[in-house]
Design a protein around this motif. Structure first.
Motif, PDB file in Angstrom:
ATOM      1  N   GLU A 171     -18.173  11.953  80.880  1.00 62.67           N
ATOM      2  CA  GLU A 171     -19.479  12.100  80.225  1.00 62.67           C
ATOM      3  C   GLU A 171     -19.505  11.114  79.054  1.00 62.67           C
ATOM      4  O   GLU A 171     -18.474  10.839  78.443  1.00 62.67           O
TER       5      GLU A 171
ATOM      6  N   GLY B  50     -25.540   7.592  78.461  1.00 59.36           N
ATOM      7  CA  GLY B  50     -25.135   8.762  77.694  1.00 59.36           C
ATOM      8  C   GLY B  50     -25.914  10.014  78.073  1.00 59.36           C
ATOM      9  O   GLY B  50     -27.104   9.960  78.342  1.00 59.36           O
ATOM     10  N   LYS B  51     -25.189  11.114  78.088  1.00 62.23           N
ATOM     11  CA  LYS B  51     -25.820  12.407  78.335  1.00 62.23           C
ATOM     12  C   LYS B  51     -26.347  12.980  77.013  1.00 62.23           C
ATOM     13  O   LYS B  51     -27.312  13.710  76.991  1.00 62.23           O
ATOM     14  N   VAL B  52     -25.667  12.633  75.931  1.00 67.88           N
ATOM     15  CA  VAL B  52     -26.066  13.071  74.592  1.00 67.88           C
ATOM     16  C   VAL B  52     -26.225  11.826  73.736  1.00 67.88           C
ATOM     17  O   VAL B  52     -25.295  11.016  73.646  1.00 67.88           O
ATOM     18  N   ASN B  53     -27.392  11.644  73.125  1.00 68.11           N
ATOM     19  CA  ASN B  53     -27.661  10.517  72.232  1.00 68.11           C
ATOM     20  C   ASN B  53     -28.294  11.054  70.965  1.00 68.11           C
ATOM     21  O   ASN B  53     -29.365  11.639  71.026  1.00 68.11           O
TER      22      ASN B  53
ATOM     23  N   HIS C 200     -15.264  13.357  76.395  1.00 68.30           N
ATOM     24  CA  HIS C 200     -16.408  12.451  76.490  1.00 68.30           C
ATOM     25  C   HIS C 200     -15.987  11.073  75.998  1.00 68.30           C
ATOM     26  O   HIS C 200     -15.119  10.945  75.137  1.00 68.30           O
TER      27      HIS C 200
ATOM     28  N   VAL D  27     -17.125   8.412  73.669  1.00 70.08           N
ATOM     29  CA  VAL D  27     -18.028   8.513  72.520  1.00 70.08           C
ATOM     30  C   VAL D  27     -18.144   7.177  71.800  1.00 70.08           C
ATOM     31  O   VAL D  27     -17.145   6.508  71.540  1.00 70.08           O
TER      32      VAL D  27
ATOM     33  N   ALA E  15     -16.854  15.985  70.849  1.00 63.97           N
ATOM     34  CA  ALA E  15     -17.160  15.406  72.160  1.00 63.97           C
ATOM     35  C   ALA E  15     -15.929  14.714  72.742  1.00 63.97           C
ATOM     36  O   ALA E  15     -15.637  14.844  73.935  1.00 63.97           O
TER      37      ALA E  15
ATOM     38  N   SER F 170     -21.358  10.131  75.282  1.00 60.49           N
ATOM     39  CA  SER F 170     -22.155  10.572  74.144  1.00 60.49           C
ATOM     40  C   SER F 170     -22.227   9.427  73.146  1.00 60.49           C
ATOM     41  O   SER F 170     -21.241   8.725  72.940  1.00 60.49           O
TER      42      SER F 170
END
Length: 157
Positions: A3, A151-154, A32, A34, A27, A5
């Protein structure tokens, strides 16, 4: 596949930088990939504590004097109280065995969090690579967007 981020750290305030690094380290602990992209005032978290001799024009030197030098000198977003607020937060964090911002930065580097300084902002503010901590990358917005697009999380802090 890991993943991904990403975090844009725009703020140069202690509490926001701590939050960004806590999230990044969390993360990374969850495996993740990162990236933290430091731009404008967020770059101050990457500055070395000591003054570094560089050749700069008057305006670039003025920015250097006005901006906090390193994570230990960042103020708070609220209740700064002329520098007393950050000391209070640091005391409370130490009392509760929480990592300081310099320790969080070191942990992020140990966990392989990619720390990227925005080269365009460095040019605008007159910051040079020698003034920033070791072990970071230098890139423009296109490189950040490449990381963020997967990215899944930004986050923008």
């Amino acid at each position: 596949m890991k993943e991904k981020s990403t975090i844009v750290l725009f703020s140069g305030e202690l509490d926001k930088a701590i939050a960004a690094f806590i999230i990044a380290n969390g993360a990374a602990a969850y495996d993740h990939e990162v990236t933290i992209f430091f731009t404008f005032w967020g770059l101050n978290a990457l500055r070395k504590d000591e003054a570094i001799k560089t050749k700069k024009g008057m305006l670039e030197r003025a920015f250097g004097w006005m901006m906090p030098r390193g994570p230990k000198k960042l103020g708070l977003s609220k209740m700064n109280f002329g520098g007393l607020g950050p000391q209070m937060i640091k005391h409370v964090m130490k009392k509760h065995n929480a990592l300081s911002l310099p320790q969080l930065i070191e942990l992020a580097q140990e966990q392989g969090v990619k720390l990227v300084a925005c080269t365009m902002t460095m040019d605008l503010l007159g910051l040079q690579q020698e003034e920033l901590i070791d072990g970071i990358e230098y890139a423009g917005v296109a490189a950040y967007l490449g990381d963020a697009s997967n990215g899944k999380v930004n986050l923008f802090i």
